[in-house]
Design an enzyme around this catalytic site. Sequence first.
Site, mmCIF file in Angstrom:
data_model
loop_
_atom_site.group_PDB
_atom_site.id
_atom_site.type_symbol
_atom_site.label_atom_id
_atom_site.label_comp_id
_atom_site.label_asym_id
_atom_site.label_seq_id
_atom_site.Cartn_x
_atom_site.Cartn_y
_atom_site.Cartn_z
ATOM 1 N NE ARG A 168 -94.939 -107.425 -16.108
ATOM 2 C CZ ARG A 168 -94.508 -106.541 -15.211
ATOM 3 N NH1 ARG A 168 -95.316 -105.614 -14.765
ATOM 4 N NH2 ARG A 168 -93.282 -106.580 -14.770
ATOM 5 N NE ARG A 217 -85.391 -103.240 -9.615
ATOM 6 C CZ ARG A 217 -86.290 -103.448 -10.598
ATOM 7 N NH1 ARG A 217 -86.811 -102.429 -11.232
ATOM 8 N NH2 ARG A 217 -86.665 -104.658 -10.903
ATOM 9 N NE ARG A 242 -88.659 -106.023 -7.426
ATOM 10 C CZ ARG A 242 -89.211 -105.601 -8.556
ATOM 11 N NH1 ARG A 242 -89.411 -104.322 -8.747
ATOM 12 N NH2 ARG A 242 -89.570 -106.447 -9.490
ATOM 13 C CE LYS A 298 -92.297 -101.549 -16.213
ATOM 14 N NZ LYS A 298 -91.081 -102.370 -16.264
ATOM 15 N NE ARG A 309 -88.483 -109.296 -12.731
ATOM 16 C CZ ARG A 309 -87.633 -108.551 -12.004
ATOM 17 N NH1 ARG A 309 -86.744 -109.124 -11.221
ATOM 18 N NH2 ARG A 309 -87.692 -107.250 -12.069
HETATM 19 N N1 LIG Z 1 -99.688 -106.774 -15.180
HETATM 20 C C1 LIG Z 1 -99.140 -107.839 -14.580
HETATM 21 N N2 LIG Z 1 -99.492 -109.090 -14.962
HETATM 22 C C2 LIG Z 1 -98.973 -110.179 -14.370
HETATM 23 N N3 LIG Z 1 -98.057 -110.134 -13.387
HETATM 24 C C3 LIG Z 1 -97.641 -108.913 -12.960
HETATM 25 C C4 LIG Z 1 -98.167 -107.711 -13.531
HETATM 26 N N4 LIG Z 1 -97.597 -106.658 -12.905
HETATM 27 C C5 LIG Z 1 -96.748 -107.176 -11.999
HETATM 28 N N5 LIG Z 1 -96.767 -108.536 -12.020
HETATM 29 C C6 LIG Z 1 -95.981 -109.445 -11.170
HETATM 30 O O1 LIG Z 1 -95.206 -108.692 -10.255
HETATM 31 C C7 LIG Z 1 -93.793 -108.864 -10.505
HETATM 32 C C8 LIG Z 1 -93.074 -107.562 -10.263
HETATM 33 O O2 LIG Z 1 -93.562 -106.597 -11.148
HETATM 34 P P1 LIG Z 1 -92.770 -105.236 -11.432
HETATM 35 O O3 LIG Z 1 -92.424 -104.581 -10.145
HETATM 36 O O4 LIG Z 1 -93.574 -104.463 -12.418
HETATM 37 O O5 LIG Z 1 -91.410 -105.783 -12.036
HETATM 38 P P2 LIG Z 1 -90.438 -105.433 -13.218
HETATM 39 O O6 LIG Z 1 -89.254 -104.891 -12.536
HETATM 40 O O7 LIG Z 1 -90.201 -106.829 -13.764
HETATM 41 O O8 LIG Z 1 -91.041 -104.513 -14.225
HETATM 42 C C9 LIG Z 1 -93.719 -109.377 -11.933
HETATM 43 O O9 LIG Z 1 -92.545 -110.129 -12.201
HETATM 44 C C10 LIG Z 1 -94.978 -110.258 -11.990
HETATM 45 O O10 LIG Z 1 -94.773 -111.489 -11.333
#
Ligand SMILES: Nc1ncnc2c1ncn2[C@@H]1O[C@H](COP(=O)(O)OP(=O)(O)O)[C@@H](O)[C@H]1O
Length: 285
Positions: free
Chosen positions: A142, A176, A220, A65, A231
Amino acid sequence: MAALNRLLRTSFLGSLSRMSTTAAPEGGGRFVPELAVPKMGAGPRRDHRERGVQWVFLGCPGVGKGTYASRLSQLLGVPHIATGDLVREELSSSGSLAQQLSAIVNQGHLVSDEIIIELLSKRLQNGASNGESGFILDGFPRTIRQAEILEGVTDIDLVINLKLREDVLLKKCLGRRICSQCGGNFNVASIDIKGENGRPGINMAPLLPPPNCAAKLITRSDDTEEVVKERLRVYNDTSLPVEEFYRKRGKLLEFELPGGIPESWPKLLRALNLEDHDDKQSAAA
Ligand SMILES: Nc1ncnc2c1ncn2[C@@H]1O[C@H](COP(=O)(O)OP(=O)(O)O)[C@@H](O)[C@H]1O
């Protein structure tokens, strides 16, 4: 929900983001955030021809994404807003929220709608004061509640749902790497899965860092096998219904990634009718 809505709307309307306590329908006091959406010209539901695109990227952790949202944001001149980045910025600060967030994120769980909406409202607010118009959201919404709140305050033009098989997602998350100095994103995973039983194979070359970043790579803290699997479980449980939310509204563009960036990017542009746009940009560069 109404108050959460108001926070987003207020942000789109250009005033300060805030949290408030409202009465729950059953009469109990409930802490409900509002997503404040800054005013972009004529208002939050400004005609899409007068503003930048308002797009959303959906997809499992590791699907890419961030990569494709960031490329499209440069192409279309709108900000790429990743709620994961907002959470990580908060984590790197010494604020009291950081400790609370680190426990949630490192278990692979979602941050509360209230906190995420407050972070997003602030980001939209800052962007609005710098004259930003439009956005590509990555990692938001989400949950169904987040999707409903967003729908309550502004029009989303298109939702791009990126897809990739789960074994590849896990490998990509584990590969990553981020340069601790410049913040560049790389991936050391080399994916070469042969097709079998009618299922196509997939090949993704690693995205290696330049020599000056190579010694500064970090991973990360939530990209461990155990946390990535959690996740993915949370995505299937809580975020899959968001795909259906937009599918029902006719806004979902499904895009199965055929491979790495060299194969996927041109196909994505074609799916979005943006091939000409890319040619013009390249010619102008
Ligand atoms: N819209 C959201 N609602 C709730 N938690 C979020 C949201 N966006 C990000 N997070 C939190 O930040 C973390 C990292 O998000 P992100 O970088 O988008 O990870 P991913 O690689 O899982 O898509 C998520 O696992 C969650 O804990």
